[in-house]
Write a protein that holds these residues in place. Structure first.
Motif, PDB file in Angstrom:
ATOM      1  N   TYR A  64      -0.799 -64.798   5.985  1.00 38.77           N
ATOM      2  CA  TYR A  64      -1.969 -64.082   6.487  1.00 38.77           C
ATOM      3  C   TYR A  64      -1.473 -63.161   7.600  1.00 38.77           C
ATOM      4  O   TYR A  64      -0.904 -63.623   8.585  1.00 38.77           O
ATOM      5  N   SER A  84       1.326 -69.389   5.862  1.00 39.52           N
ATOM      6  CA  SER A  84      -0.010 -68.803   5.675  1.00 39.52           C
ATOM      7  C   SER A  84       0.005 -67.517   4.856  1.00 39.52           C
ATOM      8  O   SER A  84      -0.891 -67.270   4.053  1.00 39.52           O
ATOM      9  N   ARG A  90      -2.493 -61.588  10.137  1.00 38.69           N
ATOM     10  CA  ARG A  90      -2.817 -61.798  11.555  1.00 38.69           C
ATOM     11  C   ARG A  90      -1.938 -62.866  12.186  1.00 38.69           C
ATOM     12  O   ARG A  90      -1.689 -62.848  13.397  1.00 38.69           O
ATOM     13  N   TRP A 144     -16.736 -60.796  13.806  1.00 40.96           N
ATOM     14  CA  TRP A 144     -17.004 -62.116  13.203  1.00 40.96           C
ATOM     15  C   TRP A 144     -16.504 -63.293  14.043  1.00 40.96           C
ATOM     16  O   TRP A 144     -17.291 -64.117  14.505  1.00 40.96           O
ATOM     17  N   ASP A 145     -15.193 -63.396  14.237  1.00 38.02           N
ATOM     18  CA  ASP A 145     -14.650 -64.589  14.899  1.00 38.02           C
ATOM     19  C   ASP A 145     -15.068 -64.710  16.362  1.00 38.02           C
ATOM     20  O   ASP A 145     -15.260 -65.820  16.869  1.00 38.02           O
ATOM     21  N   ASP A 168     -10.199 -69.987   1.890  1.00 34.57           N
ATOM     22  CA  ASP A 168     -10.557 -68.796   2.680  1.00 34.57           C
ATOM     23  C   ASP A 168      -9.317 -68.040   3.131  1.00 34.57           C
ATOM     24  O   ASP A 168      -9.279 -66.803   3.098  1.00 34.57           O
ATOM     25  N   ILE A 169      -8.287 -68.775   3.557  1.00 30.83           N
ATOM     26  CA  ILE A 169      -7.054 -68.131   4.009  1.00 30.83           C
ATOM     27  C   ILE A 169      -6.358 -67.435   2.848  1.00 30.83           C
ATOM     28  O   ILE A 169      -5.834 -66.323   2.992  1.00 30.83           O
ATOM     29  N   ARG A 170      -6.392 -68.094   1.668  1.00 37.40           N
ATOM     30  CA  ARG A 170      -5.757 -67.470   0.490  1.00 37.40           C
ATOM     31  C   ARG A 170      -6.442 -66.152   0.119  1.00 37.40           C
ATOM     32  O   ARG A 170      -5.799 -65.236  -0.383  1.00 37.40           O
ATOM     33  N   LYS A 171      -7.743 -66.055   0.396  1.00 43.08           N
ATOM     34  CA  LYS A 171      -8.465 -64.814   0.090  1.00 43.08           C
ATOM     35  C   LYS A 171      -7.994 -63.645   0.946  1.00 43.08           C
ATOM     36  O   LYS A 171      -8.100 -62.492   0.529  1.00 43.08           O
ATOM     37  N   VAL A 172      -7.523 -63.943   2.163  1.00 40.90           N
ATOM     38  CA  VAL A 172      -7.147 -62.860   3.081  1.00 40.90           C
ATOM     39  C   VAL A 172      -5.634 -62.720   3.229  1.00 40.90           C
ATOM     40  O   VAL A 172      -5.162 -61.998   4.110  1.00 40.90           O
ATOM     41  N   THR A 173      -4.882 -63.419   2.397  1.00 37.73           N
ATOM     42  CA  THR A 173      -3.426 -63.263   2.482  1.00 37.73           C
ATOM     43  C   THR A 173      -3.043 -61.832   2.143  1.00 37.73           C
ATOM     44  O   THR A 173      -3.719 -61.162   1.355  1.00 37.73           O
ATOM     45  N   GLY A 174      -1.988 -61.377   2.744  1.00 36.84           N
ATOM     46  CA  GLY A 174      -1.542 -60.003   2.505  1.00 36.84           C
ATOM     47  C   GLY A 174      -0.392 -59.649   3.413  1.00 36.84           C
ATOM     48  O   GLY A 174       0.122 -60.491   4.161  1.00 36.84           O
TER      49      GLY A 174
END
Length: 589
Positions: A404, A402, A406, A139-140, A354-360
């Protein structure tokens, strides 16, 4: 079948030759500065050689940046820089040939004695440099990393490309990708990213071996590479960022401990490169400032100024340019403070969502590091304490910003070492609690267990290598077939390149931008945001596309294009030119 494997093997070999030339050239550029610093780390010079290559990469990036600013970013000047680095590498190694041969012989003897290390080295090589030879499709990398690099390669200068996501980001590491694309090679960016991981892995092993033991070091390298989730196989920038922060902070720290200003200069420069790769690197600057303060550089103004200049040299351009052009040094972030330029407030809210969706959380293999950082009670060597402080600072700042996974990767090298030490210590303690009979049995079988493990790793690696050789597209025909199955609009991109009379707007295909013609408009954020098209009626959409000097529209039925194509008047304004099954190209009437 056999012909395909031969073609793929030749393809892989050619790419590895290109990578080798690049790395030797970087070593030559780096040796100019690091020549006198190799013995200052307190252990053998393998770490210093990796530092030299990373330093050379940084110098290469600065040269690319200068050439791009001057509009001279082309094949002739890049070949000149590469040749210059190779020349220095050859002449600097001339006097050390016997020493190098002796080191290689020593390494081969060690590998012969320890098959486990050999099997892990083979595994690492296959993971890093064979599995990275697929065409770009993640993707990126195809959304903005490689599209920006392609623009710079085509124009020979550092253009701002508003139709591509994040046009104002700092892009130091992407300049290496642009250099690869100047030579029309989009596999080399993967290999450069993987080589950054490889250099970091060697550094992790040397640090782990120096301050803990061989098995902790080996385990740390495995934890690190498997925590990356195959990120090394893509043209992202996180591993370049990690390499520069890792070697940069180790250099600054050892420069501080040994009162050696050259190492501090090198470290400041490498961290400056990192800050010019991604905004997230700015979060580590308080640690750099603390080390400068602890070393009392403020009492030596000339050396402090030089450190600041070396730090600023590779990163200042991006931030100064943004401030001049957008009024915001970290455009598009902090728009509420500096004002909005390329984005608006809604864009920023959507990005944060979008960042909150991939937090982990990071990979579970890193979690045992907490046992070391929180519960370790034995006295620690000072360098280990320094690594602990770095990890605690990185984790706390990451958690409250973040969250996140990554964005925590720059701390993975040190976390991997601590995690490996925790796991190995637990295994040793478990062994000591066993019945004496089982302890003796384990001692007697230890060598056989190592040999069996080595054989299993090698067999699995060979099987995986065979799988890769069958699947890596080594010819243009195989590449086209591979990409058609992964890039929705790939065939439309090929059609448009043959028909330059069409200029397009795409909606919902931002992940295909690299394979679409230059200047294809349409993005989630910024001046060509999708919402500005989707809210229009069909006649207004047609007029807006024409107003942008475009005459075609690309949609994908895999990306909810029905909201547009299902309108009753859609066919009155748009004519289907090409339908590939996954995507459609429409002519504006």
């Amino acid at each position: 079948m056999i012909i395909n494997i031969i073609n793929t093997t030749i393809f892989i070999s050619i790419n590895l030759i290109f990578l080798t030339i690049f790395l030797f050239s970087c070593y030559g550029l780096g040796i100019i500065i690091s020549k006198r610093s190799s013995v200052l780390f307190g252990f053998d010079d393998i770490f210093a050689r990796c530092l030299t290559i990373s330093l050379g990469m940084g110098i290469f990036i600065v040269i690319c940046q200068l050439l791009s600013i001057l509009g001279l970013f082309n094949v002739h000047y890049l070949l000149l820089v590469i040749f210059f680095g190779l020349l220095i590498c050859v002449f600097s190694s001339k006097d050390k040939a016997s020493h190098l041969l002796a080191s290689i012989a020593k390494l081969l003897r060690q590998l012969k004695r320890d098959g486990l290390i050999l099997s892990i080295i083979v595994l690492m090589f296959v993971l890093l440099f064979i599995s990275s030879q697929f065409p770009p499709y993640r993707w990126d990398e195809v959304m903005y990393h490689l599209p920006h690099a392609k623009e710079w390669a085509k124009t020979g200068s550092l253009t701002i490309n508003p139709w591509i996501r994040y046009p104002y980001f700092p892009y130091n590491f992407n300049l290496l990708y642009a250099a690869s694309l100047v030579f029309d090679n989009d596999i080399l960016p993967h290999l450069i990213h993987a080589s950054a991981a490889g250099l970091t892995i060697i550094g992790i092993y040397r640090l782990g071996f120096a301050f803990f033991d061989k098995y902790t070091a080996l385990l740390a390298t495995l934890i690190f590479i498997f925590s990356l989730n195959r990120l090394y196989a893509n043209a992202y920038v996180e591993l370049g960022l990690t390499m520069f922060i890792f070697f940069g902070f180790v250099s600054v720290y050892f420069g501080y401990r040994k009162n050696h200003i050259i190492l501090m200069y090198i470290g400041a420069f490498l961290i400056g490169i990192a800050v010019g790769i991604k905004y997230q690197a700015v979060i580590y600057l308080p640690l750099l400032a603390f080390l400068f303060f602890a070393s009392k550089l403020y009492t030596r103004p000339k050396q402090l100024i030089f450190c600041v200049l070396l730090f600023s040299l590779p990163c200042a351009y991006w931030y100064v340019r943004n401030y001049i052009l957008a009024g915001n040094p970290i455009e598009p972030l902090a728009g509420s403070i500096f004002g909005y330029h390329s984005w608006n407030a809604t864009d920023m809210e959507n990005q944060m969502a979008d960042i909150r969706k991939v937090t982990g959380w990071p990979n579970v293999a890193l979690w045992p590091a907490l046992l070391f950082l929180v519960f370790c009670s034995k006295p620690l060597q000072v360098p280990i304490k320094a690594m602990s402080i770095f990890c605690i600072y990185a984790c706390v700042s990451w958690y409250f910003t973040s969250h996140y996974a990554r964005y925590l990767i720059p701390a993975f090298p040190f976390l991997s070492i601590f995690s490996a030490n925790s796991i190995y210590s637990l295994l040793k303690n478990s062994r000591q609690r066993l019945n004496i009979r089982y302890q003796l049995w384990l001692d007697n079988k230890a060598e056989k267990i190592k040999q069996l493990t080595s054989v299993v790793i090698l067999l699995m690696t060979l099987l995986y290598c065979g799988h890769l050789l069958k699947n890596i597209p080594g010819t243009q025909q195989a590449r086209d077939s591979f990409l058609k199955n992964r890039i929705h609009s790939y065939e439309i991109g090929l059609f448009l390149k043959k028909h330059p009379e069409y200029r397009s707007v795409q909606i919902g295909l931002e992940s295909d931008v690299y394979y679409l013609p230059r200047g294809t408009l349409g993005e989630v954020f910024g001046p060509y945001r999708y919402q500005d098209f989707l809210k229009l009626s069909t006649p207004e959409l047609s007029n807006k596309i024409k107003a942008l000097h475009a005459n075609s529209l690309i949609l994908s039925n895999k990306r909810n294009s029905q909201s547009i194509t299902s309108r009753s008047d859609f066919k009155d304004y748009f004519k289907l030119l090409l339908d590939t099954g996954d995507a459609q190209l429409y002519l504006v009437k």
